[in-house]
Design a protein around this motif. Structure first.
Motif, mmCIF file in Angstrom:
data_model
loop_
_atom_site.group_PDB
_atom_site.id
_atom_site.type_symbol
_atom_site.label_atom_id
_atom_site.label_comp_id
_atom_site.label_asym_id
_atom_site.label_seq_id
_atom_site.Cartn_x
_atom_site.Cartn_y
_atom_site.Cartn_z
ATOM 1 N N GLU A 464 0.862 -1.178 0.000
ATOM 2 C CA GLU A 464 0.000 0.000 0.000
ATOM 3 C C GLU A 464 0.903 1.234 0.000
ATOM 4 O O GLU A 464 2.127 1.110 0.139
ATOM 5 C CB GLU A 464 -0.911 -0.002 1.244
ATOM 6 C CG GLU A 464 -0.132 -0.103 2.531
ATOM 7 C CD GLU A 464 -1.045 -0.182 3.742
ATOM 8 O OE1 GLU A 464 -1.993 0.602 3.795
ATOM 9 O OE2 GLU A 464 -0.784 -0.995 4.625
ATOM 10 N N SER A 465 0.302 2.372 -0.133
ATOM 11 C CA SER A 465 1.097 3.600 -0.103
ATOM 12 C C SER A 465 1.207 4.045 1.355
ATOM 13 O O SER A 465 0.235 4.501 1.953
ATOM 14 C CB SER A 465 0.398 4.656 -0.962
ATOM 15 O OG SER A 465 0.963 5.893 -0.709
ATOM 16 N N VAL A 466 2.401 3.848 1.912
ATOM 17 C CA VAL A 466 2.570 4.118 3.349
ATOM 18 C C VAL A 466 3.239 5.473 3.522
ATOM 19 O O VAL A 466 4.350 5.689 3.010
ATOM 20 C CB VAL A 466 3.440 3.014 3.998
ATOM 21 C CG1 VAL A 466 3.675 3.301 5.462
ATOM 22 C CG2 VAL A 466 2.821 1.654 3.780
ATOM 23 N N LEU A 471 4.523 6.136 9.603
ATOM 24 C CA LEU A 471 5.393 5.054 10.064
ATOM 25 C C LEU A 471 6.206 5.518 11.269
ATOM 26 O O LEU A 471 6.305 4.825 12.300
ATOM 27 C CB LEU A 471 6.322 4.677 8.905
ATOM 28 C CG LEU A 471 7.180 3.450 9.033
ATOM 29 C CD1 LEU A 471 6.330 2.200 9.037
ATOM 30 C CD2 LEU A 471 8.158 3.391 7.868
ATOM 31 N N HIS A 474 4.110 5.933 14.449
ATOM 32 C CA HIS A 474 3.815 4.635 15.034
ATOM 33 C C HIS A 474 5.009 4.149 15.872
ATOM 34 O O HIS A 474 4.862 3.770 17.028
ATOM 35 C CB HIS A 474 3.501 3.630 13.910
ATOM 36 C CG HIS A 474 3.190 2.271 14.385
ATOM 37 N ND1 HIS A 474 1.939 1.899 14.848
ATOM 38 C CD2 HIS A 474 3.962 1.170 14.508
ATOM 39 C CE1 HIS A 474 1.977 0.633 15.221
ATOM 40 N NE2 HIS A 474 3.201 0.167 15.020
ATOM 41 N N ARG A 500 5.982 9.081 0.556
ATOM 42 C CA ARG A 500 5.185 7.849 0.703
ATOM 43 C C ARG A 500 5.978 6.705 0.097
ATOM 44 O O ARG A 500 6.633 6.884 -0.934
ATOM 45 C CB ARG A 500 3.846 7.983 -0.030
ATOM 46 C CG ARG A 500 2.886 8.897 0.677
ATOM 47 C CD ARG A 500 1.582 9.049 -0.076
ATOM 48 N NE ARG A 500 0.551 9.584 0.802
ATOM 49 C CZ ARG A 500 -0.229 8.850 1.575
ATOM 50 N NH1 ARG A 500 -0.126 7.527 1.551
ATOM 51 N NH2 ARG A 500 -1.144 9.395 2.357
ATOM 52 N N ARG A 502 6.078 2.500 -1.137
ATOM 53 C CA ARG A 502 5.227 1.363 -1.533
ATOM 54 C C ARG A 502 5.655 0.196 -0.655
ATOM 55 O O ARG A 502 6.718 -0.389 -0.866
ATOM 56 C CB ARG A 502 5.450 1.053 -3.007
ATOM 57 C CG ARG A 502 4.543 0.006 -3.550
ATOM 58 C CD ARG A 502 4.781 -0.204 -5.031
ATOM 59 N NE ARG A 502 4.078 -1.395 -5.477
ATOM 60 C CZ ARG A 502 4.581 -2.618 -5.406
ATOM 61 N NH1 ARG A 502 5.773 -2.825 -4.924
ATOM 62 N NH2 ARG A 502 3.855 -3.659 -5.824
ATOM 63 N N ASP A 504 4.431 -2.938 2.655
ATOM 64 C CA ASP A 504 3.468 -3.611 3.542
ATOM 65 C C ASP A 504 3.677 -2.969 4.908
ATOM 66 O O ASP A 504 4.760 -3.088 5.501
ATOM 67 C CB ASP A 504 3.790 -5.107 3.570
ATOM 68 C CG ASP A 504 2.855 -5.881 4.464
ATOM 69 O OD1 ASP A 504 2.607 -5.403 5.596
ATOM 70 O OD2 ASP A 504 2.393 -6.957 4.052
ATOM 71 N N PHE A 505 2.670 -2.255 5.386
ATOM 72 C CA PHE A 505 2.842 -1.440 6.588
ATOM 73 C C PHE A 505 3.364 -2.268 7.770
ATOM 74 O O PHE A 505 4.333 -1.898 8.435
ATOM 75 C CB PHE A 505 1.516 -0.753 6.958
ATOM 76 C CG PHE A 505 1.645 0.149 8.153
ATOM 77 C CD1 PHE A 505 2.214 1.412 8.030
ATOM 78 C CD2 PHE A 505 1.219 -0.261 9.411
ATOM 79 C CE1 PHE A 505 2.357 2.244 9.125
ATOM 80 C CE2 PHE A 505 1.363 0.568 10.506
ATOM 81 C CZ PHE A 505 1.917 1.825 10.364
ATOM 82 N N THR A 506 2.750 -3.442 7.998
ATOM 83 C CA THR A 506 3.137 -4.262 9.154
ATOM 84 C C THR A 506 4.591 -4.698 9.051
ATOM 85 O O THR A 506 5.369 -4.581 9.996
ATOM 86 C CB THR A 506 2.237 -5.518 9.222
ATOM 87 O OG1 THR A 506 0.910 -5.124 8.911
ATOM 88 C CG2 THR A 506 2.292 -6.176 10.568
ATOM 89 N N THR A 509 7.062 -1.830 9.274
ATOM 90 C CA THR A 509 7.109 -1.366 10.666
ATOM 91 C C THR A 509 7.974 -2.319 11.487
ATOM 92 O O THR A 509 8.761 -1.895 12.340
ATOM 93 C CB THR A 509 5.681 -1.324 11.254
ATOM 94 O OG1 THR A 509 4.870 -0.557 10.389
ATOM 95 C CG2 THR A 509 5.657 -0.713 12.635
ATOM 96 N N HIS A 588 10.591 -6.178 -0.668
ATOM 97 C CA HIS A 588 10.024 -4.889 -1.102
ATOM 98 C C HIS A 588 10.770 -4.321 -2.312
ATOM 99 O O HIS A 588 10.468 -3.220 -2.770
ATOM 100 C CB HIS A 588 10.106 -3.868 0.043
ATOM 101 C CG HIS A 588 8.993 -3.996 1.044
ATOM 102 N ND1 HIS A 588 8.998 -4.968 2.024
ATOM 103 C CD2 HIS A 588 7.835 -3.295 1.209
ATOM 104 C CE1 HIS A 588 7.913 -4.849 2.759
ATOM 105 N NE2 HIS A 588 7.169 -3.847 2.277
#
Ligand code: ADP
Length: 612
Positions: A464-466, A471, A474, A500, A502, A504-506, A509, A588
């Motif tokens: 997704e666009s994070v 980030l 968090h 931003r 590209r 996977d946020f989880t 992180t 990624h």
């Protein structure tokens, strides 16, 4: 005759011709001078004498008349004065008798003058002693003195005329001599010039012709043809030079043969080495044409039957990516910087997939110009297989360990909850230690499972666009309490422009959290951790910097491998965190690295694609 002697003779002959011309001109000038001198000597003095004699004679005559007319003293004085001068000039004329008839004429003048002198003296004296009247004196003058005077005068005039004629003839002669001198000088100089020219040409030709042979011989040698034999015809410098050149050519031929032998033996050695190594080697020129390939590479690329020549990179079953990479190396001249995991190509051999680790290395000449490319292929199929089996085993073992670990943890938890009062303090401490170790093992097993899942490609990323700032927020929230507790400063530099990525946020992180938690683990109390992000081309670089102990140079690439920990700095970790980070970042499409100088902290940076 030596070259030097030949040149000297050449010059000598030219100088001789010049000397001849000069000599000839001098001879002519001398004869011209002589002719002029003869004119002067032979005629001029006689003419002068004749004219002066006439003058003196006329003065004597007037003296005679004066004496006859009565003024005898003055008349005689004048007569005698002129007589002396006349006789002097007569003597001159006598001394200068040079032309035929002149001597007789002078003799005639002398005789006539003697007669005139006697007549004149006698008459004048007679005039003095005799009748003072004018008539008889004039008669005497007319009858005896004047005829004698006229005879002498006529003689003198003839003498003058005779010499004038001779003078004219001499001047005509001198003119002729001068003309002859001019023409003969012109002829002799012209002839000498032509001869000198012909001789110079001949000499130049004789010197230059052998030199042309030398030029041709040198050209032949520079073309690599050492079979040169310049004929040694003379014993002069050119002959010696020809001998030396021939000797030099045969020496060169010997060296050349020796060099070829050395090269051939080196070539045979290199070919033997290339044939004996098990790694595949392909050598390409800068036009990406294959110039060499060893048997191992032929086997790997299924080219056993193909002829190595006329093969281009694209004719090899390497895939367009690798050929593109090689072309890029040719254009940049630098070896490509690719992470090891992207240096694998898979080829099929006997219908079985085989994996090769490749490296692309530019070959440079001694002048540092790019000469070609060496492609090295190392068979890592077995290694990959072992890795795969190891990973499978780890997955299976971790899986198997997870259930008993969960029940052990549950049991310990229940024991501590329900039977705490039955344990002594020492037992309770042991139980707590067991629970902590079980927790650690659970983390380890989970990490192992996670890693093997990623390695096997079983990682599902939800891209997704994070926003980078989200980030950071968090992570800042996650570590707020720990930071306070440890007295550490956590500086989060939010990017100035909205960046931003590209990702996977989880998972991303997880990477950032892991890096910050490592920092927390290794910095001292009052230490500093900084998080920052900036854009580089089409990627975002996210960095975690700390002022901890840093990482020794020899560990800086290795710590991203599984279970690698800096010796003596294990700090209770498993050595898997950075390996997982690397796999996640790689999934990624990014890279991760560390910059550190021991004792001065470390900066971990990972690059992930930016959302435009
Ligand atoms: P671990 O669970 O041991 O931390 P990691 O893969 O995260 O495993 O780290 C591997 C090793 O790298 C660590 O054991 C430590 O020696 C070193 N390391 C990681 N991060 C840092 C850091 N910020 N400062 C100093 N050393 C570090």
């Amino acid at each position: 005759m030596g070259l030097k002697a030949r040149i000297l003779v050449g010059y000598g002959i030219a100088f001789t011709f010049m000397g001849m011309v000069i000599g000839w001109a001098v001879v002519n000038l001398v004869s011209l001078g002589k002719a002029t001198d003869a004119v002067l000597r032979e005629n001029y003095w006689s003419i002068l004498a004749a004219e002066n004699m006439v003058g003196e004679l006329e003065r004597q005559d007037s003296g005679t008349l004066l004496a006859l007319l009565g003024d005898s003293p003055r008349g005689m004085a004048q007569f005698h004065a002129s007589e002396g001068v006349f006789l002097q000039w007569l003597a001159r004329a006598k001394d200068n008798v040079t032309i035929p008839g002149e001597g007789d004429l002078v003799q005639t003048i002398e005789t006539a003058y003697e007669h005139y002198r006697m007549q004149g003296t006698a008459s004048a004296q007679g005039g003095l002693a005799g009748d003072p009247s004018a008539e008889p004196a004039l008669t005497l003058y007319r009858e005896s003195i004047y005829p004698a005077f006229a005879q002498v005068k006529e003689g003198c005039v003839r003498l003058r005329d005779l010499n004038e004629q001779a003078m004219y003839a001499a001047s005509v002669r001198a003119n002729r001599v001068a003309r002859r001198a001019i023409w003969s000088t012109i002829t002799v100089s012209g002839g000498a010039l032509v001869l000198a020219l012909l001789f110079s040409l001949l000499l130049a030709e004789r010197i230059a012709r052998p030199l042309q042979r030398f030029v041709e011989a040198c050209r032949q040698i520079s073309r690599g043809d050492f079979a040169v034999a310049v004929p040694v015809k003379t014993r002069d410098e050119l002959g010696r030079l020809a001998g030396e050149l021939n000797q030099m050519a045969s020496q060169l031929a010997r060296y050349h043969a020796m060099n070829i032998e050395v090269i051939l033996s080196e070539k045979t050695k290199s070919e033997a080495i290339l044939s004996s190594i098990e790694d595949g080697l392909v050598i390409l020129d800068t036009d990406l044409e294959v110039t060499g390939i060893n048997p191992a590479a032929r086997r790997m690329l299924s080219l056993e039957s193909a002829v190595a020549t006329d093969l281009r990179c694209t004719d090899l079953p390497l895939g367009s990516d690798l050929c593109g990479l090689i072309a890029e190396t040719v254009s940049t001249g630098e070896p490509p910087s690719l992470p090891d995991e992207r240096r694998i190509i898979t080829l099929s051999e006997d219908e079985r997939a085989r994996h090769y680790f490749f490296s692309v290395t530019p070959i440079r000449s001694r002048e540092r110009a790019l000469d070609g490319i060496v492609l090295l292929l190392k068979d890592v199929t077995r290694l990959r297989e072992v890795e795969r089996l190891k990973s499978e085993f780890v997955t299976a073992a971790s899986h198997e360990l997870r259930t008993p670990l969960t029940s052990i943890a549950m049991s310990i938890g229940l024991l501590r909850e329900h039977a705490a009062e039955r344990f002594s303090e020492r037992d309770a401490t042991l139980l707590q230690a067991a629970e902590e170790e079980v927790d650690r093992m659970k983390v380890l097993v989970n990490d192992l499972l996670e890693l093997s899942r990623i390695e096997e490609g079983r990682i599902d990323l939800e891209f997704e666009s994070v926003p980078v700032s989200g980030l950071f927020q968090h992570v800042e929230a996650v570590f707020r309490a720990q930071v306070l507790e440890k007295g550490i400063t956590l500086n989060v530099h939010f990017p100035e422009e909205p960046l931003r990525i590209r990702a996977d946020f989880t998972k991303i992180t997880w990477v950032l959290t892991n890096l910050v938690s490592n920092g927390l683990r290794y910095v001292d109390r009052d230490g500093l951790i900084e998080i920052s992000a900036h854009r580089v081309a089409s990627a975002v670089h996210i960095s975690v910097r700390d002022d901890g102990p840093g990482i020794p140079l020899e560990y800086q690439t290795r710590i991203f491998q599984k279970f690698v920990q800096v010796a003596g700095r294990e700090a209770g970790g498993s050595g898997l965190g950075l390996a997982i980070c690397k796999e996640i970042v790689r999934a990624h499409g990014g890279t991760i690295w560390v910059e550190s100088s021991p004792g001065r902290g470390s900066t971990f940076t990972f690059a992930v694609p930016m959302v435009q």
